[in-house]
Structures are given as C-alpha cells and as structure tokens.
Design an enzyme around this catalytic site. Structure first.
Site, PDB file in Angstrom:
ATOM      1  CB  CYS A  47      -3.396   1.123  -4.590  1.00 25.97           C
ATOM      2  SG  CYS A  47      -4.947   1.718  -3.896  1.00 25.97           S
TER       3      CYS A  47
ATOM      4  CG  HIS B 143      -4.362  -6.260   2.580  1.00 31.23           C
ATOM      5  ND1 HIS B 143      -4.390  -5.073   1.905  1.00 31.23           N
ATOM      6  CD2 HIS B 143      -3.966  -5.961   3.857  1.00 31.23           C
ATOM      7  CE1 HIS B 143      -4.048  -4.081   2.740  1.00 31.23           C
ATOM      8  NE2 HIS B 143      -3.777  -4.602   3.920  1.00 31.23           N
TER       9      HIS B 143
ATOM     10  CB  CYS C 102      -7.701  -7.133  -2.310  1.00 31.36           C
ATOM     11  SG  CYS C 102      -7.151  -6.248  -0.829  1.00 31.36           S
TER      12      CYS C 102
ATOM     13  CD  GLU D 104      -4.354  -3.214   7.200  1.00 31.84           C
ATOM     14  OE1 GLU D 104      -4.728  -2.414   8.064  1.00 31.84           O
ATOM     15  OE2 GLU D 104      -3.938  -2.863   6.067  1.00 31.84           O
TER      16      GLU D 104
ATOM     17  CG  ASP E   4      -1.037   0.153  -1.328  1.00 31.01           C
ATOM     18  OD1 ASP E   4      -2.101   0.232  -1.976  1.00 31.01           O
ATOM     19  OD2 ASP E   4      -0.949  -0.513  -0.282  1.00 31.01           O
ATOM     20  CB  SER E   5      -4.331   3.436  -0.251  1.00 31.67           C
ATOM     21  OG  SER E   5      -4.619   2.069  -0.126  1.00 31.67           O
TER      22      SER E   5
END
Lengths: 270, 270
Positions: free
Chosen positions: A72, A186, A184, A151, A9-10
């Site tokens: 990702c 997240h 996504c 985040e 993943d990035s």
C-alpha cells in the site's frame, strides 16, 4: 524456511502484489490482510494511518510471518521506516522498489510518477528517487479516476482508453520523460491501456512487479527462501465484508479467492 | 553509511557492474579489484577459484568495505554461499540478480542463457532459476568468441554482427523463448548487436544492471546507504600490469580509469 510472507494493504489493490509474488515466488506461502473496512487510507491523518497499519502488522505477527510486504503506497509512505526499525523481520514497501527500477530504466534521468492524490502529495516517490540519485528529475500526476474505474472492473475498452488519455494528457508533451512509475497498486491492471496511450517508447514500471522482485532478493540474501517443494495454501483476510471483497476481486482479477475470512483487528485505546 | 562497496572480478569484465553501480548509486564509493594476473578463472579448479577469491576478499576487507559484490560469474558459482555464510557484511553475486530479473520478465516461462563455457557448464543460472521457480524452462549456449572480441574493442560493426549472428543461430529458432540472460559481465557491451540479431521482441537481461540494482536493494534494507552528499573517489586495483589494465579498459569503455594501482594479494600456503 517454510514460514509465510505477510502482505498488508488498505484494501484489494495489494492483490496485484500478491499476484506477482505467486508468479515470481511460487514456492512461498502468503497471508494477505486487506483493511477494506477502513479503506481508503489516502485521506486519513498520519496518526490514523500509523495506528491502522500497526493493527494489521500485529495481526500478521501472530501468524509467525518471516517477512512483511507493505503493499500500500500510503502505508509505505508513513510507516516503512518505523516498521523496519521496530520489527525483527525484513520489511519491504511498494515505493522504493518502483523508484529503484525507474533509476535502472531511465536513460534521460527523467521519470514520471502517477498515483493517487495522497501518494502524489506525499512526494514519497520523488524523495525515494532523489535519495538514491540526486540529479534525477521527476514529475508527478494524480489520477483520481483510475482506482474507481478499476474497482468497477473497467480495465480496457473505449471508456478506459478515453479516461486514461484525458488524465495523462499533461504527460504526453514531456519529451524528456522515458520512464513512468505506476505508483498505485491498482494501476498495473490498466498497464495495457496506459502503454497504448503513452506509446511503446515509454517504459512503464509496475510497483507491484518490482516489489515482488525485491521480496525475492531480500528473502534470498537473508537465507529465508522456502527451499522445500509443495503446494502453498495461501490465506486471505479482510476487515470488511467477505462478499464485497470477493465481488471486488472477481471484478478486478477475474478469479475467485479461496481461504478468505473476515477478521477484526481494531484495538481500543484506553 | 560512508564506507565503500567492494567489487571483485577475475579481470576487467566486472567494470560493467561498476559502471552500473556508478549510474544507479552515484553517492556510493567503490573499491574494485580485478585479478587480471590470474584471469580467466573459468578453466581453473574449484579449489583454485575459492583460494583466489578469498585472497581478493581478504584484501578488500582491509579497506573496511560495507558490502561485497562478486562481479564474476565463475567466482559467484563457486564461492557465493560460503562467502555469505562466513562474512558479516552482505554479499551479492552476479547470477541470482540476472535469474530473478528473467523470472520477472518471462511470460512464457522459457529463458535463454548465454555465457562463457565455464558458466554454461556450471549450470548456475538454470539452478538459480529452478530454485526460485521450479516449472521454468531454460536453454544455455556458450559463446566462446564474445569475450576475446570485446577485449579487442570490437563492440559493433560487421564483424561483431556476423559473430553474434553465427553464435546465436541455435537460439533463433526457439519461438517459446522470450527472455535471454546475458550471463557474462562482458556481454552488456554487445547488447545492441545482440538485440539486433535476436529481434526487438526478446527481452535481454543484463546481469550487470541487475546486480547493481540488487546492491541498491540490499544496502537500503540493511540501512547501509550513504545518505551524505559529496564526490566519490573510487579506487581501482589490479593484480596484473597497470598498463595492460588501462589499455583494456580504454578499449572496452572508451574512458580512462583514475586511481588505479597494482597490488599483490597472493598468500603462500606453508
């Protein structure tokens, strides 16, 4: 087969895929590499995304992985086909599993997609949907505030609810939409709040859950499942700062990651 | 790739898988073979089941299929591994997809399984669950009245409700169970009644839907998807009477099947 599954993943978002792999395939060993140093990939050029992704893949190939999971969305959109063609191990990305689950779920053949600006611009989900089922309708919405919020560790409460409500307001008037893809890695962490905002009738598809599920399918069909029992010592690598990775994952997942190392993967082109 | 997908079943139940394949993969051509002459397979010996299944497979191989779907629980339980090992095309059965979807869905790691007596006795679902996730708990229940009821065309109304309620009563006291696998290809036709009886909190897994979804996954990973557009002329074969097959499918699916032919597949062993 006792070899590990590689996950790239990035950054840290792909850890939601790792979490689901651990839950759905508890006998499998995982090696995760997050390119936190060069995160996010979204605003980068296709050439950069390809170069960085190959650097991650080359690192994991030295670990003798039996399968590769691209956790990702951006990397999947730009490199999946090339990786599938060039590697001798099975490769799965996060886009197709989400699209496929949405096709199974939607009764009205109308799917909403939420993701980062990069993912929405790439049209990767609507392309994946149309390729499998040409008559399916979809609408995409970029949610640029979601990743920074996650985040910061804000996953519920009034701020999360208000941000999600305002962001998703264009979707709340679309009566024909019965399924939304959380496009996504997240976003599964905001699933409860999103469900509260869109209402119980809408089915939310977590790309992370679906990618883990398809990893299971592909391992089984290729007879690559680990049939032995025993504890798995997963390994985690970051290209950036270990402390930063740890504090981010602590905020997001509320748990510590063991076996975390910093690694350099950049190749100098001569 | 423009070749057809082959689907085999001991009778007409596998048409629920066909229905889902058509919905989730509308660009794919299907060839269905139902061994209605020798249906049901459940009470037969393992040797008979293997012989009959191979006869079906050999017939479909003459049609140049690119993938095989075993849309029959009994045939899956007894022949899947052998077919996967011996055929050069991908093979998927109905058991693993249902088990995998249940693992994804269950939060309490406790899954109920309903099926025919043969399927329940084979322990195929609990074995598939345990192989992927050893700590998962499951309870199985045979529902011998469901298939005859479906084949009479009774899919809802007071009689269906009462039969389902009485049959599932042992399951209704199991508070830890949050997911039930419909482990027979006829049962998706009773899904609404079953949901009404077990309540909205329980997630019902349709093996037919999940098998179609995994067929999509496997085709894509093996780069076997049909990427052309165009109408599909599906073909249907029965080893028994065309009239009986038609009247059964009419009762169950409320629609006619075109391109149906009777065929003989039995091989005389010398």
């Amino acid at each position: 087969m006792n070899k590990p599954i590689g996950v790239i993943d990035s950054g840290v978002g792909g850890l939601t895929v790792v979490h689901e792999l651990m839950r759905q395939l508890p006998k499998e060993k995982l090696i995760y590499l997050g390119d936190t140093k060069r995160c996010p990939y979204g605003p980068r050029t296709p050439e950069e995304i390809k170069k960085f992704t190959w650097e991650m893949v080359d690192f994991l190939l030295t670990k003798d992985i039996k399968m590769l999971v691209i956790a990702c969305n951006t990397a999947t959109a730009y490199t999946l086909t090339e990786l599938q063609n060039k590697l001798s191990i099975p490769v799965v990305g996060v886009i197709q599993p989400g699209a496929r689950a949405a096709i199974k779920s939607t009764v009205k053949d109308y799917v909403g997609i939420i993701g980062t600006e990069g993912t929405v611009k790439s049209n990767a989900y609507s392309h994946a949907l149309k390729m499998l089922k040409p008559n399916i309708q979809s609408t995409s919405l970029a949610c640029p505030l979601f990743v920074p919020m996650v985040e910061k560790g804000i996953l519920n409460g009034p701020e999360a609810l208000e941000t999600v409500k305002q962001t998703l307001s264009p979707f709340l008037i679309k009566e024909e939409m019965d399924t939304i893809i959380l496009g996504c890695t997240h976003y599964p962490l905001l699933k409860d709040v999103i469900q509260q905002v869109v209402g119980p009738e809408i089915i939310l598809i977590s790309s992370s859950e679906e990618t883990a599920r398809e990893t299971s399918t592909i391992l089984q069909v290729n007879q690559l499942l680990n049939i032995n029992n025993g504890l798995c010592a997963h390994q985690f690598y970051t290209t950036g700062d270990v402390g930063l990775f740890t504090s981010l994952t602590q905020k997001i997942f509320n748990s510590n990651i063991e076996n975390l190392k910093s690694v350099s993967i950049e190749k100098v082109v001569i």
